[in-house]
Design a protein around this motif. Sequence first.
Motif, PDB file in Angstrom:
ATOM      1  N   ARG A 129      36.246  54.441 -32.913  1.00  0.00           N
ATOM      2  CA  ARG A 129      36.012  53.004 -33.053  1.00  0.00           C
ATOM      3  C   ARG A 129      35.584  52.383 -31.733  1.00  0.00           C
ATOM      4  O   ARG A 129      35.773  52.958 -30.664  1.00  0.00           O
ATOM      5  CB  ARG A 129      37.278  52.315 -33.600  1.00  0.00           C
ATOM      6  N   LEU A 130      35.010  51.195 -31.834  1.00  0.00           N
ATOM      7  CA  LEU A 130      34.566  50.474 -30.639  1.00  0.00           C
ATOM      8  C   LEU A 130      35.316  49.156 -30.550  1.00  0.00           C
ATOM      9  O   LEU A 130      35.520  48.486 -31.565  1.00  0.00           O
ATOM     10  CB  LEU A 130      33.074  50.175 -30.736  1.00  0.00           C
ATOM     11  N   PHE A 131      35.701  48.774 -29.346  1.00  0.00           N
ATOM     12  CA  PHE A 131      36.377  47.503 -29.146  1.00  0.00           C
ATOM     13  C   PHE A 131      35.351  46.436 -28.809  1.00  0.00           C
ATOM     14  O   PHE A 131      34.448  46.654 -28.005  1.00  0.00           O
ATOM     15  CB  PHE A 131      37.384  47.627 -28.002  1.00  0.00           C
ATOM     16  N   ASP A 132      35.483  45.292 -29.467  1.00  0.00           N
ATOM     17  CA  ASP A 132      34.597  44.167 -29.180  1.00  0.00           C
ATOM     18  C   ASP A 132      35.410  43.087 -28.453  1.00  0.00           C
ATOM     19  O   ASP A 132      36.208  42.390 -29.073  1.00  0.00           O
ATOM     20  CB  ASP A 132      34.036  43.624 -30.501  1.00  0.00           C
ATOM     21  N   PRO A 133      35.202  42.955 -27.141  1.00  0.00           N
ATOM     22  CA  PRO A 133      36.016  42.010 -26.369  1.00  0.00           C
ATOM     23  C   PRO A 133      35.856  40.567 -26.850  1.00  0.00           C
ATOM     24  O   PRO A 133      36.773  39.763 -26.715  1.00  0.00           O
ATOM     25  CB  PRO A 133      35.479  42.147 -24.944  1.00  0.00           C
ATOM     26  N   SER A 134      34.706  40.233 -27.438  1.00  0.00           N
ATOM     27  CA  SER A 134      34.493  38.833 -27.818  1.00  0.00           C
ATOM     28  C   SER A 134      35.357  38.444 -29.019  1.00  0.00           C
ATOM     29  O   SER A 134      35.712  37.286 -29.170  1.00  0.00           O
ATOM     30  CB  SER A 134      33.013  38.567 -28.101  1.00  0.00           C
ATOM     31  N   THR A 135      35.710  39.416 -29.863  1.00  0.00           N
ATOM     32  CA  THR A 135      36.551  39.084 -31.017  1.00  0.00           C
ATOM     33  C   THR A 135      37.952  39.666 -30.884  1.00  0.00           C
ATOM     34  O   THR A 135      38.849  39.322 -31.653  1.00  0.00           O
ATOM     35  CB  THR A 135      35.941  39.643 -32.319  1.00  0.00           C
ATOM     36  N   GLY A 136      38.148  40.568 -29.947  1.00  0.00           N
ATOM     37  CA  GLY A 136      39.448  41.215 -29.793  1.00  0.00           C
ATOM     38  C   GLY A 136      39.745  42.208 -30.908  1.00  0.00           C
ATOM     39  O   GLY A 136      40.899  42.547 -31.163  1.00  0.00           O
ATOM     40  N   THR A 137      38.709  42.664 -31.596  1.00  0.00           N
ATOM     41  CA  THR A 137      38.919  43.597 -32.709  1.00  0.00           C
ATOM     42  C   THR A 137      38.185  44.915 -32.430  1.00  0.00           C
ATOM     43  O   THR A 137      37.374  45.012 -31.512  1.00  0.00           O
ATOM     44  CB  THR A 137      38.378  43.018 -34.035  1.00  0.00           C
ATOM     45  N   ILE A 171      46.935  49.099 -33.540  1.00  0.00           N
ATOM     46  CA  ILE A 171      48.283  49.373 -34.052  1.00  0.00           C
ATOM     47  C   ILE A 171      48.575  48.457 -35.243  1.00  0.00           C
ATOM     48  O   ILE A 171      49.036  48.895 -36.292  1.00  0.00           O
ATOM     49  CB  ILE A 171      49.343  49.192 -32.935  1.00  0.00           C
ATOM     50  N   ARG A 172      48.239  47.184 -35.080  1.00  0.00           N
ATOM     51  CA  ARG A 172      48.451  46.229 -36.183  1.00  0.00           C
ATOM     52  C   ARG A 172      47.655  46.642 -37.403  1.00  0.00           C
ATOM     53  O   ARG A 172      48.142  46.629 -38.524  1.00  0.00           O
ATOM     54  CB  ARG A 172      48.043  44.825 -35.743  1.00  0.00           C
ATOM     55  N   ARG A 173      46.406  47.018 -37.170  1.00  0.00           N
ATOM     56  CA  ARG A 173      45.521  47.397 -38.281  1.00  0.00           C
ATOM     57  C   ARG A 173      46.078  48.619 -39.016  1.00  0.00           C
ATOM     58  O   ARG A 173      46.152  48.644 -40.242  1.00  0.00           O
ATOM     59  CB  ARG A 173      44.119  47.701 -37.735  1.00  0.00           C
ATOM     60  N   GLN A 174      46.497  49.630 -38.260  1.00  0.00           N
ATOM     61  CA  GLN A 174      46.996  50.858 -38.896  1.00  0.00           C
ATOM     62  C   GLN A 174      48.296  50.608 -39.654  1.00  0.00           C
ATOM     63  O   GLN A 174      48.478  51.119 -40.769  1.00  0.00           O
ATOM     64  CB  GLN A 174      47.204  51.958 -37.846  1.00  0.00           C
ATOM     65  N   VAL A 175      49.200  49.818 -39.082  1.00  0.00           N
ATOM     66  CA  VAL A 175      50.463  49.529 -39.775  1.00  0.00           C
ATOM     67  C   VAL A 175      50.171  48.818 -41.086  1.00  0.00           C
ATOM     68  O   VAL A 175      50.754  49.133 -42.124  1.00  0.00           O
ATOM     69  CB  VAL A 175      51.391  48.669 -38.879  1.00  0.00           C
ATOM     70  N   GLN A 176      49.234  47.880 -41.025  1.00  0.00           N
ATOM     71  CA  GLN A 176      48.918  47.134 -42.241  1.00  0.00           C
ATOM     72  C   GLN A 176      48.378  48.062 -43.328  1.00  0.00           C
ATOM     73  O   GLN A 176      48.771  47.962 -44.485  1.00  0.00           O
ATOM     74  CB  GLN A 176      47.910  46.031 -41.924  1.00  0.00           C
ATOM     75  N   ILE A 177      47.520  48.985 -42.942  1.00  0.00           N
ATOM     76  CA  ILE A 177      46.976  49.944 -43.923  1.00  0.00           C
ATOM     77  C   ILE A 177      48.113  50.730 -44.571  1.00  0.00           C
ATOM     78  O   ILE A 177      48.193  50.841 -45.801  1.00  0.00           O
ATOM     79  CB  ILE A 177      45.977  50.921 -43.251  1.00  0.00           C
ATOM     80  N   LEU A 178      49.042  51.232 -43.751  1.00  0.00           N
ATOM     81  CA  LEU A 178      50.152  52.031 -44.288  1.00  0.00           C
ATOM     82  C   LEU A 178      51.064  51.179 -45.156  1.00  0.00           C
ATOM     83  O   LEU A 178      51.511  51.608 -46.218  1.00  0.00           O
ATOM     84  CB  LEU A 178      50.946  52.672 -43.146  1.00  0.00           C
ATOM     85  N   GLU A 179      51.317  49.948 -44.725  1.00  0.00           N
ATOM     86  CA  GLU A 179      52.173  49.049 -45.492  1.00  0.00           C
ATOM     87  C   GLU A 179      51.589  48.774 -46.870  1.00  0.00           C
ATOM     88  O   GLU A 179      52.304  48.590 -47.838  1.00  0.00           O
ATOM     89  CB  GLU A 179      52.345  47.721 -44.738  1.00  0.00           C
ATOM     90  N   GLU A 180      50.263  48.763 -46.920  1.00  0.00           N
ATOM     91  CA  GLU A 180      49.610  48.490 -48.206  1.00  0.00           C
ATOM     92  C   GLU A 180      49.424  49.768 -49.004  1.00  0.00           C
ATOM     93  O   GLU A 180      48.714  49.785 -50.010  1.00  0.00           O
ATOM     94  CB  GLU A 180      48.259  47.797 -47.953  1.00  0.00           C
ATOM     95  N   GLY A 181      50.022  50.848 -48.516  1.00  0.00           N
ATOM     96  CA  GLY A 181      49.954  52.107 -49.267  1.00  0.00           C
ATOM     97  C   GLY A 181      48.682  52.903 -49.022  1.00  0.00           C
ATOM     98  O   GLY A 181      48.418  53.889 -49.714  1.00  0.00           O
ATOM     99  N   GLY A 182      47.892  52.492 -48.055  1.00  0.00           N
ATOM    100  CA  GLY A 182      46.645  53.202 -47.793  1.00  0.00           C
ATOM    101  C   GLY A 182      46.806  54.324 -46.779  1.00  0.00           C
ATOM    102  O   GLY A 182      47.926  54.653 -46.373  1.00  0.00           O
ATOM    103  N   GLU A 183      45.681  54.918 -46.415  1.00  0.00           N
ATOM    104  CA  GLU A 183      45.708  55.988 -45.426  1.00  0.00           C
ATOM    105  C   GLU A 183      44.773  55.640 -44.272  1.00  0.00           C
ATOM    106  O   GLU A 183      43.667  55.144 -44.503  1.00  0.00           O
ATOM    107  CB  GLU A 183      45.232  57.301 -46.058  1.00  0.00           C
TER     108      GLU A 183
END
Length: 481
Positions: A249-257, A231-243
């Motif tokens: 995608r895959l979740f990596d528990p060791s980095t939380g990303t 959610i954070r990643r997508q909001v940031q993309i939109l805020e920066e005018g991107g799409e």
Amino acid sequence: MKGDYEAVIGLEIHVQMSTRTKMFCSCPVEFGAPPNQNTCPVCTGMPGVLPVINARAVEYAVKAALALGAKVNLKSVMARKNYFYPDLPKGYQISQYELPLAEGGQVVIETENGEKVIRLVRLHIEEDAGKLIHDEKGESLVDLNRAGTPLMEIVTMPDLSSPQEASAFMREVRKIMRYLGISEGDMEKGHLRCDANVSVRRRGEAQLGTKTEVKNMNSFRFVEKALEYEIRRQVQILEEGGEVVQETRLFDPSTGTTRSMRSKEEAHDYRYFPDPDLIPLVLDKNWVDRIEENLPELPRAKKERYIKELNLPPYDAGVLTETKEIAEFFEKVVAEGVSPKKASNWVMVEVMRIIKEKELNIRHLALSPSSLAKLIRMVEEGKLTGNMAKDVLDVCASTGKDPEEVAQEKGYEVLSDEGELESVVRKIVDEHPDEVQKYLSGKDKIIGWFVGQVMRELKGKADPRKAGELVRRILNEKKGS
Ligand code: ADP
Ligand code: MG
Ligand code: ZN
């Protein structure tokens, strides 16, 4: 959320059904067996063999569908989902596509703002793939024990609005499956796995945003973490005018990303088609009706009943219905004539403490509900103090002994002779004139101190409530003099 965005989430949950054998062959479903032991020509995809559907798995899935309020299709079709991967020996997974076992239904979850209905799209049955093990030597090994394990897939509408709602949904589904006795729901064994679809949009906007799908998570915490990150990643993309790019995608528990696994362009074309090896799955309406009639009371209905009929606080009702076994234990204690609130207190506090300490399922607890009821009665009748009862309970819980017998062995006998108790109280009062003065000058709390002295003198063998009453009465006698 930044810039007032809202998240839209839809889940696809895979539930492993607790059948004895696999979906299309008679190999056992068993966790932790030596690699490739539980395999046969069917689940290893040998040519010339035919799948036979597991009737128990169909029954379990119908149970789940009915419990979730879905419409069961009396005719559904098994389909081949084609893709190549080394853990899939046939080159396709047998699943359902156009005509699933059930459609619709809903799950009610509890949120910060009260109850919320999450609508379901469909529920279908399918088989699991095998497992790849990537070892230290850089080799990849294939274990097909899991191949063919019966799964149920439950797909939600995009009705979830936060990572917490997503995990609440998963927990509720697990609770229902366990009540139905159709899945152990053991996350560590991968019995409940989730693909989470998520998009964001400006609040108030009608149209859905572009979604991403985070694959295959088997922990409530991971689902929350992955969604928070996404959610954070997508909001940031939109805020920066991107799409936002539609991708898996895959979740990596060791980095939380999360990181990209494949984009829409690379998406698999599964070339679904009805499996010619399996005739359409046609269910007898009477059989389905009988399953519906025999559904157990589900956790939400049970909780409601505890609140309405047993007058329990919603908190108690929630804790006691968390598992069917705890609810059954509690109900048996009540059936012995103990008041529901008293039974609730003992089960929620002491019994739950013991099963947590012993890491036991309540089913394996040596303490029987009738022993607990007896113990509670002993406290009510003033035969045991609360602290003595807890000691007795611990022994009963590990030995299964009768509480009366344990109390006797421990020499726990509350002084029931009022005269003896009174003489001890008088002795203590006479020995402490200073404290008596304090009471007479209005320090009411000193009564507790007197009770403590009495209990010490009697080595705990007194009913503190009775001792308190006596202390007050005898101190009040001094008022006039
Ligand atoms: P796909 O064809 O990509 O598999 P589906 O329409 O089958 O997509 O939906 C899969 C899951 O994704 C469902 O749980 C659905 O509720 C959810 N979903 C669909 N569109 C969105 C969206 N825009 N944002 C969030 N979730 C979505
Ligand atoms: Mg889909
Ligand atoms: Zn097999």
